[in-house]
Structures are given as structure tokens and as C-alpha cells.
Design an enzyme around this catalytic site. Structure first.
Site, PDB file in Angstrom:
ATOM      1  N   LYS A 198     -20.417 -30.595   9.068  1.00  0.00           N
ATOM      2  CA  LYS A 198     -20.875 -31.136   7.794  1.00  0.00           C
ATOM      3  C   LYS A 198     -21.649 -32.416   8.076  1.00  0.00           C
ATOM      4  O   LYS A 198     -21.112 -33.370   8.638  1.00  0.00           O
ATOM      5  CB  LYS A 198     -19.677 -31.414   6.883  1.00  0.00           C
ATOM      6  CG  LYS A 198     -20.087 -32.044   5.564  1.00  0.00           C
ATOM      7  CD  LYS A 198     -18.915 -32.135   4.616  1.00  0.00           C
ATOM      8  CE  LYS A 198     -19.326 -32.851   3.352  1.00  0.00           C
ATOM      9  NZ  LYS A 198     -18.209 -32.980   2.407  1.00  0.00           N
ATOM     10  N   ARG A 217     -22.283 -35.245  -6.247  1.00  0.00           N
ATOM     11  CA  ARG A 217     -21.511 -36.469  -6.522  1.00  0.00           C
ATOM     12  C   ARG A 217     -21.598 -36.831  -8.002  1.00  0.00           C
ATOM     13  O   ARG A 217     -20.639 -37.373  -8.553  1.00  0.00           O
ATOM     14  CB  ARG A 217     -21.984 -37.597  -5.606  1.00  0.00           C
ATOM     15  CG  ARG A 217     -21.626 -37.290  -4.147  1.00  0.00           C
ATOM     16  CD  ARG A 217     -22.130 -38.342  -3.162  1.00  0.00           C
ATOM     17  NE  ARG A 217     -21.918 -37.884  -1.790  1.00  0.00           N
ATOM     18  CZ  ARG A 217     -22.462 -38.444  -0.714  1.00  0.00           C
ATOM     19  NH1 ARG A 217     -23.243 -39.503  -0.843  1.00  0.00           N
ATOM     20  NH2 ARG A 217     -22.217 -37.963   0.487  1.00  0.00           N
ATOM     21  N   LYS A 236     -21.279 -42.086   4.220  1.00  0.00           N
ATOM     22  CA  LYS A 236     -20.169 -41.351   4.853  1.00  0.00           C
ATOM     23  C   LYS A 236     -20.462 -41.103   6.328  1.00  0.00           C
ATOM     24  O   LYS A 236     -19.920 -40.186   6.928  1.00  0.00           O
ATOM     25  CB  LYS A 236     -19.929 -40.039   4.092  1.00  0.00           C
ATOM     26  CG  LYS A 236     -19.588 -40.247   2.600  1.00  0.00           C
ATOM     27  CD  LYS A 236     -19.078 -38.969   1.929  1.00  0.00           C
ATOM     28  CE  LYS A 236     -18.688 -39.236   0.471  1.00  0.00           C
ATOM     29  NZ  LYS A 236     -18.129 -38.045  -0.198  1.00  0.00           N
ATOM     30  N   GLU A 283     -17.544 -29.807  17.336  1.00  0.00           N
ATOM     31  CA  GLU A 283     -16.714 -29.876  16.122  1.00  0.00           C
ATOM     32  C   GLU A 283     -16.169 -28.487  15.762  1.00  0.00           C
ATOM     33  O   GLU A 283     -15.008 -28.332  15.389  1.00  0.00           O
ATOM     34  CB  GLU A 283     -17.542 -30.402  14.938  1.00  0.00           C
ATOM     35  CG  GLU A 283     -17.960 -31.859  15.041  1.00  0.00           C
ATOM     36  CD  GLU A 283     -16.859 -32.809  14.592  1.00  0.00           C
ATOM     37  OE1 GLU A 283     -15.732 -32.350  14.300  1.00  0.00           O
ATOM     38  OE2 GLU A 283     -17.125 -34.022  14.555  1.00  0.00           O
ATOM     39  N   LYS A 302     -23.017 -27.125   6.794  1.00  0.00           N
ATOM     40  CA  LYS A 302     -23.400 -27.688   5.499  1.00  0.00           C
ATOM     41  C   LYS A 302     -24.213 -28.935   5.675  1.00  0.00           C
ATOM     42  O   LYS A 302     -23.795 -29.778   6.464  1.00  0.00           O
ATOM     43  CB  LYS A 302     -22.108 -28.016   4.755  1.00  0.00           C
ATOM     44  CG  LYS A 302     -22.289 -28.681   3.433  1.00  0.00           C
ATOM     45  CD  LYS A 302     -20.954 -29.057   2.880  1.00  0.00           C
ATOM     46  CE  LYS A 302     -21.182 -29.802   1.587  1.00  0.00           C
ATOM     47  NZ  LYS A 302     -19.974 -30.404   1.100  1.00  0.00           N
ATOM     48  N   SER A 340     -25.831 -28.830  -3.436  1.00  0.00           N
ATOM     49  CA  SER A 340     -26.386 -29.178  -4.740  1.00  0.00           C
ATOM     50  C   SER A 340     -27.866 -29.550  -4.676  1.00  0.00           C
ATOM     51  O   SER A 340     -28.657 -29.116  -5.518  1.00  0.00           O
ATOM     52  CB  SER A 340     -25.568 -30.314  -5.344  1.00  0.00           C
ATOM     53  OG  SER A 340     -25.500 -31.419  -4.458  1.00  0.00           O
ATOM     54  N   TYR A 393     -24.493 -22.358  -5.908  1.00  0.00           N
ATOM     55  CA  TYR A 393     -24.380 -22.489  -7.371  1.00  0.00           C
ATOM     56  C   TYR A 393     -25.195 -21.402  -8.061  1.00  0.00           C
ATOM     57  O   TYR A 393     -25.028 -21.163  -9.250  1.00  0.00           O
ATOM     58  CB  TYR A 393     -24.852 -23.883  -7.818  1.00  0.00           C
ATOM     59  CG  TYR A 393     -24.084 -24.984  -7.122  1.00  0.00           C
ATOM     60  CD1 TYR A 393     -22.818 -25.354  -7.571  1.00  0.00           C
ATOM     61  CD2 TYR A 393     -24.585 -25.619  -5.987  1.00  0.00           C
ATOM     62  CE1 TYR A 393     -22.086 -26.327  -6.912  1.00  0.00           C
ATOM     63  CE2 TYR A 393     -23.868 -26.592  -5.320  1.00  0.00           C
ATOM     64  CZ  TYR A 393     -22.614 -26.945  -5.789  1.00  0.00           C
ATOM     65  OH  TYR A 393     -21.885 -27.892  -5.129  1.00  0.00           O
TER      66      TYR A 393
END
Ligand code: PBG
Length: 310
Positions: A180, A190, A203, A219, A234, A260, A299
Site C-alpha cells: 500500500k 478520506r 502517512k 512486504e 493499492k 477513490s 466503487y
């Protein structure tokens, strides 16, 4: 006959945003066509998913602001919005739908970070993992089928797997958000979960540098070794190389999250007359399958399913 890649509605996972109340639908301004639904509406969307042949929904809560705190304790309240939504979906659809739940603290913290902070505002790994374990078990007890840790703390997959086993949740899967990236494409999400305005800083101390591909392989290897059943890359489209490498290297189910910002770009492009919306969408979704994905979180899942179902 020569077509190498086939996509069906069974390749889709539909992310849904949950809000408080009854009979509530709140459109998300930055995601045209996407709404937050109260628990009853979420159950109705899940039924729609079943009818469309979509096998799984992913739930994200827009936690009431007075329930957000420094330590995100609402995440392990057995009666929180997430758990109520899980139970409502199960009541409405039985075992006809898979329920995937997000594990991370950002919809529950007053600071919008995915983990706990030290005195300097740095997200601390190990203390956060302990809380994520409680959050995951809480979701499993409410009836989640797939736990999806999106927090990017190190060691959380093993800790969650062990706690699930101890709690008797042997059949609950883990889909790890393994690769990610610290991405600009998460902005509208968000807004949807109400953490955007709260978030200070970024982040980057736990999400990945978009410049790195080898690190993604490390990872992913760790998460598989710790007990992940499937892994996720992602965002999706800018990271097709990572999806491809992951599939080639590990031969496990790989999922992409068309996030998004990617959704919003398709909508904006179509609105600006760049090309036909459905054509833009389907070409992008097919690319995920070609790159090696088992499925895609999007979505656009209901629209894509309608198109795929003819
Ligand atoms: C929470 C989480 C995020 C997304 C999914 N889970 C946002 C973030 O990490 O800030 C993004 C999804 C999207 O943009 O559609 N940890």
C-alpha cells in the site's frame, strides 16, 4: 477465441461507506455517484450485490465525530457502526455474500492516522498492532469473512492470525494490504470516512514510497509468511508492474484496489468528454486482470457488473 483474459462480475469487490442513522443516504461530494448509507441501506446494497453476482462487499465506517478519540477505542466496541453493518448484511444476505472489513484506526482516531501516536506525533508500530488485533477480533465476532488490514504496520498479519485462531475464527481469511503506497489518490476516500479534515501530516512513515517495487515484494513475502490468504496492491492502475511481479513471484491470489482518486478521475474524464465512461472503466478493469489480479475492489462494481452481465 484468442482472448486471454476474461472478467466477470465474480471478480468484483464493492467498497461501501457506512454512516449513522436510519434511512440515510449522504452523497460523497468528491466521489460523484457514491454515497454513505446507514446500516439499513448497506444491507440493501449488499442484496443488490448478490443480485448482480458480486461476491463480496468491503465496509468502511464514517464514525460519528464524538466517538473518535486519540486511541481509536471505538474500533473495538462490539456495537460500533462497522459491527452493526456486518450484522445487518449477514441478516439480509446470509452466506450469499462475503463481508470484507478494513482493519486500521483512521476512521476512529481524532488525528486521522491509522495507528497510535507517540509524544512527537510519530505512529508507533507495536502498540498499534496490539490494538489492531482487538479491532480484527471484534469484526470477526460480528461476522466478517475476510479481515483486511490496511494499516501497514509490521507484524500485524501474524498477530491477527494468532488472535483469530485463539478465538476460534479458523475460517476467517486475511487479505493483507501488503503493498500500500503513500498515495495522493486516497483523497476522496478520506472525505468519505471523515478523516481527511482531521489528518495532520502524511502517512509516509508506514505506507510505501511510490518509487519502490522491490520493497513491495519484501512486504508481500512477509505478509504471506505471517499467514495472509491473499494480498493487495493499492492503488491499482499506476502499480500494474507491482501486481504482475507479485503474481509471478508468489502465485497467491492478488487483488487490486482501484482507489477513490482513480474512480474520481474516470468520472471527471467522462464528464470532461475525454471518452465514454463505461469504456474507460472497462479498459482499466481488464488491465488488472491481465496483470494477474484475482479480483478488483472498485466503487464502480455495480456499474461494471451490469455491463459484464449484459
Ligand atoms: C485506511 C484506508 C485508506 C483507504 C482504504 N483504507 C486511506 C488511507 O490509507 O489513507 C483508501 C481507499 C481509497 O482511496 O479508495 N487505512
Amino acid at each position: 477465441m484468442h482472448r486471454e483474459t476474461v472478467m466477470t462480475s465474480a471478480d468484483l469487490i464493492w467498497p461501501l461507506f457506512v454512516t449513522d442513522g436510519t434511512g440515510v443516504e449522504e452523497p460523497v461530494a468528491s466521489l460523484p455517484g457514491v454515497s454513505r448509507w446507514s446500516v439499513d441501506g448497506i444491507a440493501a446494497r449488499a442484496k443488490e450485490a448478490v443480485d448482480l453476482g458480486i461476491p463480496c462487499v468491503a465496509l468502511f465506517p464514517n464514525t460519528q465525530h464524538d466517538k473518535r478519540s486519540e486511541d481509536g477505542a471505538e474500533a473495538f466496541n462490539p456495537d460500533n457502526l462497522m459491527c452493526r453493518a456486518i450484522r445487518a448484511v449477514r441478516d439480509a444476505c446470509g452466506s450469499d455474500i462475503g463481508i470484507l472489513t478494513d482493519v486500521a484506526l483512521d476512521p476512529y482516531t481524532s488525528h486521522g492516522q491509522d495507528g497510535l501516536l507517540d509524544d512527537h506525533g510519530y505512529v508507533v508500530n507495536d502498540d498499534t498492532v496490539a490494538v489492531l488485533v482487538d479491532q480484527a477480533v471484534n469484526q470477526a465476532e460480528a461476522g466478517a469473512d475476510i479481515i483486511a488490514p490496511s494499516d501497514m504496520m509490521d507484524g500485524r498479519v501474524r498477530a491477527i492470525r494468532m488472535a483469530l485462531e485463539m478465538g476460534g475464527h479458523h475460517n476467517v481469511q486475511i487479505m493483507a494490504y501488503s503493498a500500500k503506497y503513500a498515495s495522493t489518490f486516497y483523497g476522496p476516500f478520506r472525505d468519505a470516512v471523515g478523516s481527511g479534515g482531521l489528518l495532520k501530516g502524511d502517512k509516509k512513515s508506514y505506507q510505501m514510497d511510490p518509487a519502490n517495487g522491490d520493497e513491495a515484494m519484501r512486504e508481500i513475502a512477509l505478509d504471506i509468511a505471517e499467514g495472509a490468504d491473499s494480498v493487495m496492491v493499492k492503488p491499482g492502475l499506476s502499480y500494474l508492474d507491482v501486481i504482475w511481479r507479485a503474481k509471478e513471484a508468489f502465485h497467491v491470489p492478488v487483488f487490486a484496489y482501484q482507489v477513490s482518486g482513480e474512480y474520481a478521475l474516470i468520472e471527471a474524464g467522462a464528464a470532461a468528454g475525454v471518452a465514454d465512461r463505461e469504456a474507460l472503466l472497462m479498459e482499466k478493469l481488464l488491465a488488472f486482470k491481465r496483470a494477474g489480479c484475482s479480483g478488483v475492489l472498485t466503487y464502480h462494481a455495480p456499474l461494471a457488473a451490469r455491463i459484464l452481465n449484459g
